[in-house]
Design an enzyme around this catalytic site. Structure first.
Site, mmCIF file in Angstrom:
data_model
loop_
_atom_site.group_PDB
_atom_site.id
_atom_site.type_symbol
_atom_site.label_atom_id
_atom_site.label_comp_id
_atom_site.label_asym_id
_atom_site.label_seq_id
_atom_site.Cartn_x
_atom_site.Cartn_y
_atom_site.Cartn_z
ATOM 1 N N ASP A 5 -0.773 1.361 -4.164
ATOM 2 C CA ASP A 5 -1.634 0.354 -4.809
ATOM 3 C C ASP A 5 -3.010 0.755 -5.099
ATOM 4 O OD1 ASP A 5 -2.800 0.613 -2.222
ATOM 5 O OD2 ASP A 5 -3.339 -1.376 -2.079
ATOM 6 N N SER A 57 0.683 -1.269 -0.015
ATOM 7 C CA SER A 57 0.049 -0.070 -0.130
ATOM 8 C C SER A 57 0.986 1.152 0.020
ATOM 9 C CB SER A 57 -0.891 -0.038 1.092
ATOM 10 O OG SER A 57 -1.925 0.980 1.210
ATOM 11 N N ASP A 103 -5.727 2.522 -3.990
ATOM 12 C CA ASP A 103 -6.946 2.393 -3.320
ATOM 13 C C ASP A 103 -7.153 4.017 -2.612
ATOM 14 O OD1 ASP A 103 -5.270 1.884 -1.222
ATOM 15 O OD2 ASP A 103 -6.287 0.448 -0.409
ATOM 16 N N ASP A 151 -1.783 6.320 -3.505
ATOM 17 C CA ASP A 151 -0.595 5.529 -2.778
ATOM 18 C C ASP A 151 -0.185 4.338 -3.911
ATOM 19 O OD1 ASP A 151 -2.993 4.221 -2.472
ATOM 20 O OD2 ASP A 151 -2.372 3.149 -0.711
HETATM 21 MG MG MG Z 1 -3.137 1.437 -0.312
#
Ligand code: MG
Length: 455
Positions: free
Chosen positions: A243, A97, A245, A241
């Site tokens: 990844d 993340s 999300d 960020d």
């Molecule tokens: Mg994330």
């Protein structure tokens, strides 16, 4: 029994705290948990060691007789959306993340696209530590892991069909997207371009060394991108960020807007423009009460939960009455799409909001009440932190309090949250007040209480 899973999956410095040996065993445990014949989708972000960890987890999964489908590089929300919509029994995402570049991690997704709940993580941990791995005979090892290179296409289509394409296209927006040299680069620019938006990417090529900025989108890490937004006279900027999300917004004046303020304008927009949607908003106690300032007049209740996105997702799933959910760090959840944080969906909704409002994004943010914000932490043991929480409760006993995770005190003039960290020996303090003086005074009050406890 030891623990592997933290607040958001298994995380560690690659090849030191997270090794291929562990990943192999974890793959065996996850495969044993899902059971022979289960269809598992595996994918990853751009991070160093991602291919190595994915290969080790895949070997472990295959040894237990599950069917493995390899998504390759994709944002976390794209993998989650595909698991939910394409009949997978579950999934594994190799990502750390927002953590610094030397980290990687493993998280497990249920068939509904949401991270598996805590008790299921415990089951996998038990299998892992007791080494109760299923070993299937050779006849069940005839199939290889299959490439499944459709995830980003499925996701982009899924996002676009949930917003008013023609309206957004008609506005000729220009935006800046900063995916931090990771997987958001594969989807967010596509989402925006398919909505007729002119896109300039910053840190837009994939590079696991994260040469442009750290993977966490903050006011500091997005400072350069914010200057680019202003110099190009863009309508807005988005920073993801590692990844993707999370989506942190930069307005047309180059101001980095924190996730709870973006959630406030999005929730208000959804409530007004989509009256068919349910009327509750779910967030963690760490979010600003600006969300209540905005939604109370519209008759919308804010439900305060413990810190942690999985609790928000699972509670929304149970109660089935969410307009939206969010975390203050830029993780926004739009239930008609999926019940998890989704940076690309957040971008699309924001474009729709801007297209319909027909004014500058900065003007929309400026309508929100202004607060002076302080976030800090004091090192101390957990027992001490819990004692401080009790004293703070007592001190502010005449005010409205939420005690689900530490104590949150809410008044018309200020709010404050004092809670023990879930992962480190720290007391976390967050507060907002209408004036800087008041904010500092409140911080001094909490510090005084803390020093009485710690000595
Ligand atoms: Mg994330």
């Amino acid at each position: 029994m030891g623990r592997l899973f933290g607040t958001d999956g298994v995380r560690g410095i690659i090849n030191r705290e997270l090794t291929p040996q562990q990943a192999l065993r974890l793959g065996q445990a996850i495969g044993t948990f899902f059971g022979e014949g289960a269809k598992i989708l595996i994918g990853r972000d751009v991070r160093a060691g991602g291919y190595m960890i994915e290969s080790a987890v895949t070997a472990g999964l295959l040894s237990t007789g599950v069917k493995v489908y390899r998504a390759g590089l994709a944002p976390t929300p794209a993998i989650q959306y595909t698991i939910k919509t394409q009949d997978f029994d579950g999934g594994v995402i190799i990502t750390a993340s927002h953590n610094p570049p030397e980290y990687n991690g493993i998280k497990v997704i249920a068939s509904d696209g949401i991270e598996i709940p805590r008790e299921k993580e415990r089951e996998i941990e038990d299998i892992y530590f007791e080494q109760r791995f299923r070993h299937v005979p050779w006849k069940l090892l005839l199939e290889e892991a299959k490439p499944y290179p459709y995830v980003n296409d499925i996701y982009v289509r899924g996002v676009i069909e949930k917003v008013d394409k023609d309206l957004i296209r008609s506005r000729g927006f220009k935006i800046v997207i900063d995916p931090a040299n990771s997987v958001g680069a594969l989807t967010s620019p596509r989402i925006a371009r398919e909505l007729g938006v002119k896109v300039i990417t910053v840190n837009g090529h994939l590079d696991p060394s994260f040469p442009g900025r750290l993977p966490e989108p903050t006011t500091e890490t997005l400072a350069e991108t914010a200057r680019i937004v202003v110099s190009l006279s863009a309508d807005l900027g988005i920073g993801h960020d590692g990844d993707a999300d999370r989506a942190i917004v930069i307005d047309d004046k180059g101001r980095v807007q924190w996730g709870d303020r973006t959630a406030a304008i999005l929730a208000k927009y959804l409530a007004e423009k989509h009256p068919e949607l349910p009327r509750k908003v779910y967030t963690a106690v760490s979010s600003s009460t600006v969300i209540e300032d905005v939604l109370k007049p519209l008759g919308i209740e804010v439900v305060w939960l413990k810190v942690g996105s999985v609790d928000i997702s699972r509670t929304m799933q149970r109660n089935k009455d969410a307009l939206c959910g969010f975390e203050e760090n830029g993780g926004f959840m739009y239930p008609p799409h999926q019940l998890v944080r989704d940076g690309g969906m957040t971008l699309a909704l924001l474009l729709e909001l801007l297209a319909r409002e027909r004014r500058k994004l900065s003007e929309i943010y400026d309508e929100l009440p202004k607060y002076y914000t302080i976030k800090t932490k004091i090192p101390m043991r957990r027992e001490q932190a819990l004692k401080v929480v009790e004293r703070v409760k007592e001190y502010f006993k005449d005010y409205r309090q939420i005690t689900i995770d530490g104590v949150k005190v809410i008044t018309d003039e200020f709010w404050l949250l004092v809670r023990p960290s879930g992962t480190e020996p720290l007391l976390r303090i967050m507060l907002e007040a209408k004036s800087e003086d008041r904010a500092k005074e409140l911080l001094e009050t909490v510090k005084r209480i803390a020093s009485e406890v710690v000595g």
